[in-house]
Design a protein around this motif. Structure first.
Motif, PDB file in Angstrom:
ATOM      1  N   SER A  78       0.846  -1.189   0.000  1.00 21.76           N
ATOM      2  CA  SER A  78       0.000   0.000   0.000  1.00 21.76           C
ATOM      3  C   SER A  78       0.886   1.245   0.000  1.00 21.76           C
ATOM      4  CB  SER A  78      -0.933  -0.001   1.208  1.00 21.76           C
ATOM      5  OG  SER A  78      -0.186   0.063   2.391  1.00 21.76           O
ATOM      6  N   PRO A  79       0.349   2.360  -0.474  1.00 23.72           N
ATOM      7  CA  PRO A  79       1.154   3.584  -0.516  1.00 23.72           C
ATOM      8  C   PRO A  79       1.620   3.995   0.890  1.00 23.72           C
ATOM      9  CG  PRO A  79      -0.927   3.875  -1.689  1.00 23.72           C
ATOM     10  CD  PRO A  79      -0.991   2.554  -0.990  1.00 23.72           C
ATOM     11  N   VAL A  80       2.861   4.409   0.979  1.00 23.73           N
ATOM     12  CA  VAL A  80       3.422   4.831   2.259  1.00 23.73           C
ATOM     13  C   VAL A  80       2.682   6.061   2.779  1.00 23.73           C
ATOM     14  CG1 VAL A  80       5.250   6.327   1.374  1.00 23.73           C
ATOM     15  CG2 VAL A  80       5.586   5.110   3.514  1.00 23.73           C
ATOM     16  N   SER A  81       2.090   6.827   1.877  1.00 22.06           N
ATOM     17  CA  SER A  81       1.392   8.040   2.297  1.00 22.06           C
ATOM     18  C   SER A  81       0.253   7.728   3.257  1.00 22.06           C
ATOM     19  CB  SER A  81       0.860   8.802   1.081  1.00 22.06           C
ATOM     20  OG  SER A  81      -0.060   8.008   0.357  1.00 22.06           O
ATOM     21  N   ARG A  82      -0.364   6.581   3.119  1.00 28.63           N
ATOM     22  CA  ARG A  82      -1.458   6.208   4.030  1.00 28.63           C
ATOM     23  C   ARG A  82      -0.926   6.082   5.460  1.00 28.63           C
ATOM     24  NH1 ARG A  82      -4.207   1.215   1.889  1.00 28.63           N
ATOM     25  NH2 ARG A  82      -4.760   2.725   0.308  1.00 28.63           N
ATOM     26  N   ARG A  83       0.211   5.418   5.626  1.00 26.59           N
ATOM     27  CA  ARG A  83       0.800   5.256   6.942  1.00 26.59           C
ATOM     28  C   ARG A  83       1.317   6.585   7.464  1.00 26.59           C
ATOM     29  NH1 ARG A  83       2.560   0.445   9.265  1.00 26.59           N
ATOM     30  NH2 ARG A  83       0.816  -0.285   8.071  1.00 26.59           N
ATOM     31  N   ARG A  85       0.188   9.577   6.772  1.00 28.80           N
ATOM     32  CA  ARG A  85      -0.971  10.370   7.202  1.00 28.80           C
ATOM     33  C   ARG A  85      -1.472   9.912   8.560  1.00 28.80           C
ATOM     34  NH1 ARG A  85      -2.795   9.776   1.799  1.00 28.80           N
ATOM     35  NH2 ARG A  85      -4.276   8.235   2.522  1.00 28.80           N
ATOM     36  N   ALA A  86      -1.541   8.596   8.761  1.00 28.65           N
ATOM     37  CA  ALA A  86      -2.021   8.069  10.047  1.00 28.65           C
ATOM     38  C   ALA A  86      -1.105   8.501  11.186  1.00 28.65           C
ATOM     39  CB  ALA A  86      -2.121   6.545   9.987  1.00 28.65           C
ATOM     40  N   ILE A  87       0.205   8.420  10.983  1.00 31.19           N
ATOM     41  CA  ILE A  87       1.153   8.847  12.014  1.00 31.19           C
ATOM     42  C   ILE A  87       1.001  10.337  12.279  1.00 31.19           C
ATOM     43  CG2 ILE A  87       3.604   9.154  12.542  1.00 31.19           C
ATOM     44  CD1 ILE A  87       4.097   6.529  10.929  1.00 31.19           C
ATOM     45  N   ALA A  88       0.912  11.125  11.211  1.00 25.78           N
ATOM     46  CA  ALA A  88       0.780  12.576  11.361  1.00 25.78           C
ATOM     47  C   ALA A  88      -0.502  12.936  12.104  1.00 25.78           C
ATOM     48  CB  ALA A  88       0.814  13.253   9.992  1.00 25.78           C
ATOM     49  N   GLN A  89      -1.597  12.268  11.785  1.00 22.06           N
ATOM     50  CA  GLN A  89      -2.867  12.557  12.457  1.00 22.06           C
ATOM     51  C   GLN A  89      -2.807  12.188  13.933  1.00 22.06           C
ATOM     52  OE1 GLN A  89      -5.578  10.474   9.865  1.00 22.06           O
ATOM     53  NE2 GLN A  89      -5.729  12.207   8.460  1.00 22.06           N
ATOM     54  N   ARG A  90      -2.062  11.149  14.283  1.00 21.58           N
ATOM     55  CA  ARG A  90      -1.889  10.799  15.696  1.00 21.58           C
ATOM     56  C   ARG A  90      -1.025  11.821  16.416  1.00 21.58           C
ATOM     57  NH1 ARG A  90      -0.383   5.250  14.160  1.00 21.58           N
ATOM     58  NH2 ARG A  90       1.718   5.855  14.764  1.00 21.58           N
ATOM     59  N   LYS A  91      -0.014  12.369  15.736  1.00 21.72           N
ATOM     60  CA  LYS A  91       0.938  13.289  16.364  1.00 21.72           C
ATOM     61  C   LYS A  91       0.404  14.710  16.485  1.00 21.72           C
ATOM     62  CE  LYS A  91       4.850  12.497  17.215  1.00 21.72           C
ATOM     63  NZ  LYS A  91       5.509  11.990  18.413  1.00 21.72           N
ATOM     64  N   LEU A  92      -0.431  15.128  15.568  1.00 19.23           N
ATOM     65  CA  LEU A  92      -0.887  16.525  15.554  1.00 19.23           C
ATOM     66  C   LEU A  92      -1.517  16.992  16.859  1.00 19.23           C
ATOM     67  CD1 LEU A  92      -2.099  17.064  11.899  1.00 19.23           C
ATOM     68  CD2 LEU A  92      -0.328  18.341  13.113  1.00 19.23           C
ATOM     69  N   PRO A  93      -2.392  16.221  17.511  1.00 21.08           N
ATOM     70  CA  PRO A  93      -2.950  16.698  18.786  1.00 21.08           C
ATOM     71  C   PRO A  93      -1.873  16.957  19.840  1.00 21.08           C
ATOM     72  CG  PRO A  93      -4.269  14.891  17.947  1.00 21.08           C
ATOM     73  CD  PRO A  93      -3.043  14.980  17.074  1.00 21.08           C
ATOM     74  N   ASP A  94      -0.857  16.103  19.875  1.00 14.58           N
ATOM     75  CA  ASP A  94       0.237  16.304  20.834  1.00 14.58           C
ATOM     76  C   ASP A  94       0.990  17.600  20.530  1.00 14.58           C
ATOM     77  OD1 ASP A  94      -0.403  13.868  21.996  1.00 14.58           O
ATOM     78  OD2 ASP A  94       1.157  12.767  20.917  1.00 14.58           O
TER      79      ASP A  94
END
Length: 132
Positions: A78-83, A85-94
């Motif tokens: 699968s495209p690395v961009s999916r992973r 994005r998921a990491i970035a979305q988890r980190k943004l609130p912090d």
């Protein structure tokens, strides 16, 4: 040694790292174990791109575990961009919470820089509802 391979010192120099950092990344699985010839590590040129990804991810605040997750995803179908994005979305609130806290601290320090109170007891900056 084929010219398309690099010794650890050359990789470290090109990547701006110490050889110990490269060995550490190998030991925790961020870099695959390189081939060896006469006991010396031989790295393919692609290791420089992997080290660039690791460096950029660290500067962005990703943990080593998150970087491993990202690198593992880059080997998948699968495209690395999916992973990513998921990491970035988890980190943004912090990061947003960290920024909010930093702004509160900045505001408090700016007020403290202008303080003219004769004692700490009289200073509103140290009221329990005002302290940063």
């Amino acid at each position: 040694m084929a010219r398309s391979e690099f010794l650890i010192g050359e990789v470290a120099s090109r990547a701006g790292l110490r050889p110990s950092a490269i060995r550490y990344y190998e030991s925790i699985g961020l870099l695959p174990a390189p081939e060896r010839a006469s006991g010396r590590r031989r790295y393919p040129p692609e290791v420089l791109q992997t080290l660039a990804v690791i460096g950029a991810a660290q500067r962005a605040g990703l943990s080593l575990g998150e970087i491993r997750e990202l690198l593992t995803a880059s080997n998948g179908r699968s495209p690395v961009s999916r992973r990513l994005r998921a990491i970035a979305q988890r980190k943004l609130p912090d990061v947003e919470a960290l920024i909010e806290r930093a702004l509160l601290v900045k505001s408090w320090l700016e007020a403290a820089a202008d303080c003219r109170c004769p004692t700490l007891e009289e200073c509103p900056l140290f009221d329990s509802d005002q302290a940063a």
